[in-house]
Design a protein around this motif. Structure first.
Motif, PDB file in Angstrom:
ATOM      1  N   UNK A   1      -3.260  -7.996  37.067  1.00 54.58           N
ATOM      2  CA  UNK A   1      -2.361  -7.920  38.221  1.00 54.58           C
ATOM      3  C   UNK A   1      -2.223  -6.485  38.724  1.00 54.58           C
ATOM      4  N   UNK A   2      -2.110  -5.540  37.801  1.00 54.83           N
ATOM      5  CA  UNK A   2      -1.960  -4.139  38.179  1.00 54.83           C
ATOM      6  C   UNK A   2      -3.203  -3.609  38.903  1.00 54.83           C
ATOM      7  N   UNK A   3      -4.350  -4.200  38.594  1.00 53.60           N
ATOM      8  CA  UNK A   3      -5.583  -3.780  39.260  1.00 53.60           C
ATOM      9  C   UNK A   3      -5.851  -4.560  40.539  1.00 53.60           C
ATOM     10  N   UNK A   4      -4.974  -5.523  40.843  1.00 54.40           N
ATOM     11  CA  UNK A   4      -5.137  -6.297  42.060  1.00 54.40           C
ATOM     12  C   UNK A   4      -6.249  -7.328  41.977  1.00 54.40           C
TER      13      UNK A   4
ATOM     14  N   UNK B   1      -8.106 -13.429  67.288  1.00 57.57           N
ATOM     15  CA  UNK B   1      -8.885 -12.198  67.480  1.00 57.57           C
ATOM     16  C   UNK B   1      -8.094 -10.957  67.063  1.00 57.57           C
ATOM     17  N   UNK B   2      -6.864 -11.176  66.582  1.00 64.09           N
ATOM     18  CA  UNK B   2      -6.030 -10.046  66.147  1.00 64.09           C
ATOM     19  C   UNK B   2      -6.681  -9.324  64.985  1.00 64.09           C
ATOM     20  N   UNK B   3      -6.583  -8.003  64.989  1.00 60.25           N
ATOM     21  CA  UNK B   3      -7.080  -7.207  63.872  1.00 60.25           C
ATOM     22  C   UNK B   3      -5.938  -7.023  62.888  1.00 60.25           C
ATOM     23  N   UNK B   4      -6.238  -7.183  61.610  1.00 57.72           N
ATOM     24  CA  UNK B   4      -5.194  -7.127  60.581  1.00 57.72           C
ATOM     25  C   UNK B   4      -5.215  -5.771  59.875  1.00 57.72           C
ATOM     26  N   UNK B   5      -4.036  -5.155  59.826  1.00 54.85           N
ATOM     27  CA  UNK B   5      -3.833  -3.923  59.074  1.00 54.85           C
ATOM     28  C   UNK B   5      -2.868  -4.258  57.940  1.00 54.85           C
ATOM     29  N   UNK B   6      -3.348  -4.180  56.709  1.00 53.81           N
ATOM     30  CA  UNK B   6      -2.490  -4.447  55.548  1.00 53.81           C
ATOM     31  C   UNK B   6      -1.597  -3.231  55.313  1.00 53.81           C
ATOM     32  N   UNK B   7      -0.290  -3.488  55.211  1.00 57.96           N
ATOM     33  CA  UNK B   7       0.677  -2.422  54.929  1.00 57.96           C
ATOM     34  C   UNK B   7       1.482  -2.886  53.716  1.00 57.96           C
ATOM     35  N   UNK B   8       1.257  -2.260  52.571  1.00 62.47           N
ATOM     36  CA  UNK B   8       1.845  -2.787  51.344  1.00 62.47           C
ATOM     37  C   UNK B   8       2.455  -1.707  50.464  1.00 62.47           C
ATOM     38  N   UNK B   9       3.407  -2.113  49.645  1.00 62.98           N
ATOM     39  CA  UNK B   9       3.994  -1.224  48.646  1.00 62.98           C
ATOM     40  C   UNK B   9       2.996  -0.983  47.520  1.00 62.98           C
ATOM     41  N   UNK B  10       2.155  -1.990  47.271  1.00 56.39           N
ATOM     42  CA  UNK B  10       1.276  -1.957  46.102  1.00 56.39           C
ATOM     43  C   UNK B  10      -0.127  -1.489  46.464  1.00 56.39           C
ATOM     44  N   UNK B  11      -0.426  -0.234  46.167  1.00 57.57           N
ATOM     45  CA  UNK B  11      -1.746   0.300  46.433  1.00 57.57           C
ATOM     46  C   UNK B  11      -2.679   0.026  45.267  1.00 57.57           C
ATOM     47  N   UNK B  12      -3.032  -1.235  45.082  1.00 62.97           N
ATOM     48  CA  UNK B  12      -3.887  -1.611  43.956  1.00 62.97           C
ATOM     49  C   UNK B  12      -5.334  -1.718  44.419  1.00 62.97           C
ATOM     50  N   UNK B  13      -6.260  -1.107  43.674  1.00 61.55           N
ATOM     51  CA  UNK B  13      -7.666  -1.109  44.093  1.00 61.55           C
ATOM     52  C   UNK B  13      -8.230  -2.500  44.370  1.00 61.55           C
ATOM     53  N   UNK B  14      -7.895  -3.464  43.507  1.00 62.63           N
ATOM     54  CA  UNK B  14      -8.407  -4.827  43.701  1.00 62.63           C
ATOM     55  C   UNK B  14      -7.899  -5.459  44.979  1.00 62.63           C
ATOM     56  N   UNK B  15      -6.651  -5.116  45.363  1.00 65.35           N
ATOM     57  CA  UNK B  15      -6.098  -5.629  46.612  1.00 65.35           C
ATOM     58  C   UNK B  15      -6.928  -5.144  47.797  1.00 65.35           C
ATOM     59  N   UNK B  16      -7.320  -3.874  47.762  1.00 63.55           N
ATOM     60  CA  UNK B  16      -8.100  -3.300  48.859  1.00 63.55           C
ATOM     61  C   UNK B  16      -9.406  -4.068  49.031  1.00 63.55           C
ATOM     62  N   UNK B  17     -10.123  -4.262  47.946  1.00 63.48           N
ATOM     63  CA  UNK B  17     -11.401  -4.987  48.030  1.00 63.48           C
ATOM     64  C   UNK B  17     -11.205  -6.399  48.559  1.00 63.48           C
TER      65      UNK B  17
END
Length: 202
Positions: free
Chosen positions: A197-200, A76-92
């Motif tokens: 890769x750069x676009x995630x 039930x843990x909520x996940x907060x992604x904390x990353x060096x790579x702010x790639x748009x595809x990663x967010x989606x």
């Protein structure tokens, strides 16, 4: 009662820095640290955190796949992604996998702590600049099979090697590569893999 946090990052120095910052907050407590996705899933089952801070770029299963696996495990843990790579595809991909938030590692400590609190209360937290980039970039133009082929391209090797890695014929691999080079406006397959890769998208 303090919000129970687990930190997941393959770099011990980063985990240590995050733990030190979050432990300064009276309402947050770090109850565990993991260096891999597999370790994180086992840890979440044993210490039942409220929020998991998850890195994306880890060897083996990445943080986005780990988020989906954590959801599938019943945590039930909520996940907060904390990353060096702010790639748009990663967010989606992260949001589709069940993450509740996505911030970059250079977020100021005060804002990171606030993001943990907001995610804990059920809110969705996304870095605003990254959200805008994601809207502009749009969805990945690649099919699942095309993405598989490009991941194999990143490992290097010939068409024969790529075909063996993704269990397709060499002709099918050539067709997929031709498609992705066109979709990414790339010069060649290596350039297409870099763009994706750069676009995630991978």
């Amino acid at each position: 009662m303090a919000i129970r946090v687990v930190l997941v990052d393959d770099q011990a120095l980063v985990r240590g820095a995050l733990a030190a910052l979050l432990d300064l907050e009276i309402d947050l407590t770090v109850v565990g640290e993991a260096s891999s996705a597999t370790e994180a899933i086992a840890l979440a089952a044993s210490v039942t955190p409220d929020v998991v801070l998850m890195d994306v770029d880890m060897p083996g299963m990445d943080g986005i796949e780990a988020t989906a696996a954590l959801r599938a495990s019943g945590s039930t843990a909520r996940v907060l992604i904390v990353t060096t790579y702010g790639r748009p595809g990663y967010l989606r991909r992260a949001l589709q996998a069940g993450a509740c938030g996505f911030v970059v590692k250079d977020t100021p400590a005060r804002l990171l702590a606030d993001a943990v609190r907001r995610v804990h209360t059920g809110m969705r937290v996304v870095d605003p600049a990254l959200a805008m980039d994601s809207l502009i970039a749009g969805d990945s133009p690649l099919t699942a099979r095309e993405a598989d082929v490009l991941r194999a391209v990143l490992d290097g090797g010939s068409i024969t090697d790529i075909a063996a890695a993704v269990h397709l014929s060499e002709g099918t691999v050539r067709n997929h590569l031709s498609n992705v080079i066109g979709k990414t406006n790339a010069r060649n397959r290596a350039d297409a893999a870099r763009v994706a890769q750069e676009n995630g998208w991978l």
